[in-house]
Structures are given as C-alpha cells and as structure tokens.
Motif scaffolding. Structure first.
Motif, mmCIF file in Angstrom:
data_model
loop_
_atom_site.group_PDB
_atom_site.id
_atom_site.type_symbol
_atom_site.label_atom_id
_atom_site.label_comp_id
_atom_site.label_asym_id
_atom_site.label_seq_id
_atom_site.Cartn_x
_atom_site.Cartn_y
_atom_site.Cartn_z
ATOM 1 N N TYR A 82 0.858 -1.183 0.000
ATOM 2 C CA TYR A 82 0.000 0.000 0.000
ATOM 3 C C TYR A 82 0.896 1.235 0.000
ATOM 4 O O TYR A 82 2.112 1.134 0.186
ATOM 5 N N SER A 85 -0.026 6.861 3.780
ATOM 6 C CA SER A 85 -1.157 7.798 3.732
ATOM 7 C C SER A 85 -0.800 9.188 4.248
ATOM 8 O O SER A 85 -1.650 10.084 4.224
ATOM 9 N N ASN A 93 -3.761 11.488 2.282
ATOM 10 C CA ASN A 93 -4.800 10.618 2.859
ATOM 11 C C ASN A 93 -5.779 10.156 1.774
ATOM 12 O O ASN A 93 -6.352 9.082 1.865
ATOM 13 N N GLU A 94 -5.986 11.055 0.779
ATOM 14 C CA GLU A 94 -7.036 10.798 -0.225
ATOM 15 C C GLU A 94 -6.526 10.010 -1.431
ATOM 16 O O GLU A 94 -7.308 9.642 -2.298
ATOM 17 N N ASP A 95 -5.242 9.771 -1.501
ATOM 18 C CA ASP A 95 -4.696 9.034 -2.639
ATOM 19 C C ASP A 95 -5.342 7.642 -2.694
ATOM 20 O O ASP A 95 -5.449 6.960 -1.666
ATOM 21 N N ALA A 96 -5.749 7.235 -3.879
ATOM 22 C CA ALA A 96 -6.460 5.953 -4.008
ATOM 23 C C ALA A 96 -5.599 4.772 -3.565
ATOM 24 O O ALA A 96 -6.125 3.730 -3.174
ATOM 25 N N GLN A 101 -7.072 4.122 2.572
ATOM 26 C CA GLN A 101 -8.184 3.969 1.618
ATOM 27 C C GLN A 101 -8.447 2.499 1.279
ATOM 28 O O GLN A 101 -9.426 2.182 0.612
ATOM 29 N N ASP A 103 -9.333 -1.480 1.363
ATOM 30 C CA ASP A 103 -10.440 -2.265 1.899
ATOM 31 C C ASP A 103 -9.927 -3.147 3.051
ATOM 32 O O ASP A 103 -8.978 -3.913 2.886
#
Ligand SMILES: [Zn+2]
Length: 281
Positions: A82, A85, A93-96, A101, A103
């Motif tokens: 990953y 973040s 934080n918003e990066d896909a 982010q 699951d």
C-alpha cells in the motif's frame, strides 16, 4: 520448528523504537522473526536531499528497511504494497493507493495468508493509537487484530491457507516515562520540547497501566541504534533521537514494553518479561 515472531507495522522504521531490541533478541535466541510492513513510507521525511527525492523515497526506504532487518537479524520482510497515507489531514490521505483507503477485508486477507504460512506463535503490532496517532499506524493495528482473530477461524478466508492459531497478540507500547525522559534530556540540551506538552493529557494515548510485559534488551541497543541509522532518511542528524547523546538513547531504549491483547490478560495472565514464556514449541 523454531518459535516464530511476526511483527506487523505500517512504515519502514516503525519496527525500531518500540520493538527493535525485542526482535533482535528473539532472532539471536534462535526464533524466526518476520516483519510485515504495510507501505514503503513514500511520504515520510527526507532528512538529506542527496538520499532520496519524493519520487524515489519508497524505493530508498525499502532498502533502508532491508538494512535494518539485516542488522536486527530479522529473517524476512513482507510488504503489503500500500502507499503511505501521510499525516492526518494531508492530501495524501485521499490518494487511491493510500493504506487508509484500502479495503479492510483485503488487508486482513493478506495478513491472514501471511499468518497461516509463517505460523507465528506470537504477533506484535501497534497499540490502537499507534504511538502518536498516525492514520497508517491505526490502520495497521486494526488489520493486525482482525487478522490475528481470523487466522484461526476456518470459516474465514479459506483461500488463504490452512488455519493457524497464533497464541499471543501483543501491542508494542512506548510508555509515557520514555517520552518524559526524552523531554528532560532535550530540555537539558536546550531543545524545543513543546511536542511533549500534551503527552500526559492526551486521552488517546495508550495507558501505561495496560502494559503487561517488559523485555530487557540492553544487549541489543547497539543493534537497535545501528538499525535506526539504516533509516537514514528518517533518522537524520536533526532527528530528536540523534540530538540526544547516543548513550542516552541507548539507556532509555534498553527496555521495551508490550501489552498482551490476546488472550485477554484479565483471563490469562500475561508473561512479565518473555513474549514466548511457557508456550509449547
Ligand atoms: Zn510509522
């Protein structure tokens, strides 16, 4: 089959402060020690621009972690791939691809697969606040706890291999006393200590009273310090851990602290000093 210890963290260097001596100590005693790292710390600091650029930092930090692992005697490092973040409230934080982010079921499945293949008796991860509330630390904590519980459940993630029941889960916890000692040494050296102002009142901080187990790692503080230096982009000359004298760092790092989370220490007494105490080999 040697005992196996698995540590689950979020970034290269998370393994050092709270558990580096413990990982080195069990490796030296013949246990298999493996480290799972959720990200490559892609948005961490760059202490010296000659070491990395924002584009290369993940790659550089992977190598820094491999250096630290070798120094501590860690046998294998697994990345969950990953992306870091970043600190809470930053655009990263918003990066896909950001770990926060991802699951939770997907992360848990990956960790269950690793637990079932490595078969650790003991798993170590962050306490819920992750030391200082980094979103990735909190995420790693949640995923590690979920995976610890799921690994022994045949109904969960049957595609991730044969069921394995790890015996103990510990949270690595850095007691308030450690930070207060750091603060005193920094104050004595004329350094800014304002970052410690809220340490005793922050309601999210993991309470020292929950610490169950103290591992003595004096013999491994040299390895721990050397492993910290492997993380050159993070532990630069300006780092608070470099600005206190090395002897002070080593002295206050000579004990590491853990809180038994599974089994519940109210029901099954936690070992006082040895994470593997009385576990069947
Ligand atoms: Zn971290």
């Amino acid at each position: 089959m040697p005992n196996t210890l698995m540590a689950i963290y979020a970034h290269p260097d998370d393994e050092i402060l709270g558990s580096g001596g413990t990982l080195a100590s069990y490796a030296a005693m013949g246990s298999r020690v493996v480290l799972v790292c959720a990200t490559r710390g892609e948005v961490g600091e760059i202490s010296d621009p000659t070491l990395a650029t924002p584009e290369t930092l993940g790659e550089v930090r992977e190598q820094e972690l491999r250096c630290a692992a070798e120094t501590l005697g860690i046998h294998d490092v697994y990345f969950l791939d990953y992306r870091d973040s970043g600190m809470e409230g930053t655009p990263e934080n918003e990066d896909a691809r950001a770990f926060v982010q991802a699951d939770m079921v997907e992360i848990t499945a990956k960790l269950v697969g690793l637990i079932r293949s490595e078969r650790p008796q003991v798993v170590v991860t962050f306490e819920p606040y992750g030391g200082y509330g980094h979103p990735d630390h909190k995420m790693a904590h949640k995923a590690a706890v979920a995976a610890f519980d799921a690994a022994s459940d045949p109904q969960q993630f049957p595609e991730q291999g044969e069921v394995w029941h790890p015996q103990r889960l510990f949270y690595s916890a850095i007691p308030t006393s450690f930070w207060l000692e750091m603060r005193d040494h920094m104050a004595a050296a004329g350094m800014d200590t304002s970052r410690f102002d809220s340490i005793q009142t922050n309601p999210e901080r993991f309470p020292d009273e929950k610490i169950t187990t103290e591992v003595e790692v004096s013999r491994f503080v040299d390895a721990k310090f050397a492993a910290a230096l492997c993380h050159a982009t993070q532990f630069g000359a300006e780092s608070i851990f470099r600005r206190v004298p090395e002897s002070v760092f080593k002295q206050i790092s000579s004990h590491e602290h853990f809180a038994q989370a599974r089994p519940d220490p109210q029901a099954v007494a936690a070992p006082a000093h040895d994470l593997f105490q009385e576990l069947p080999v």
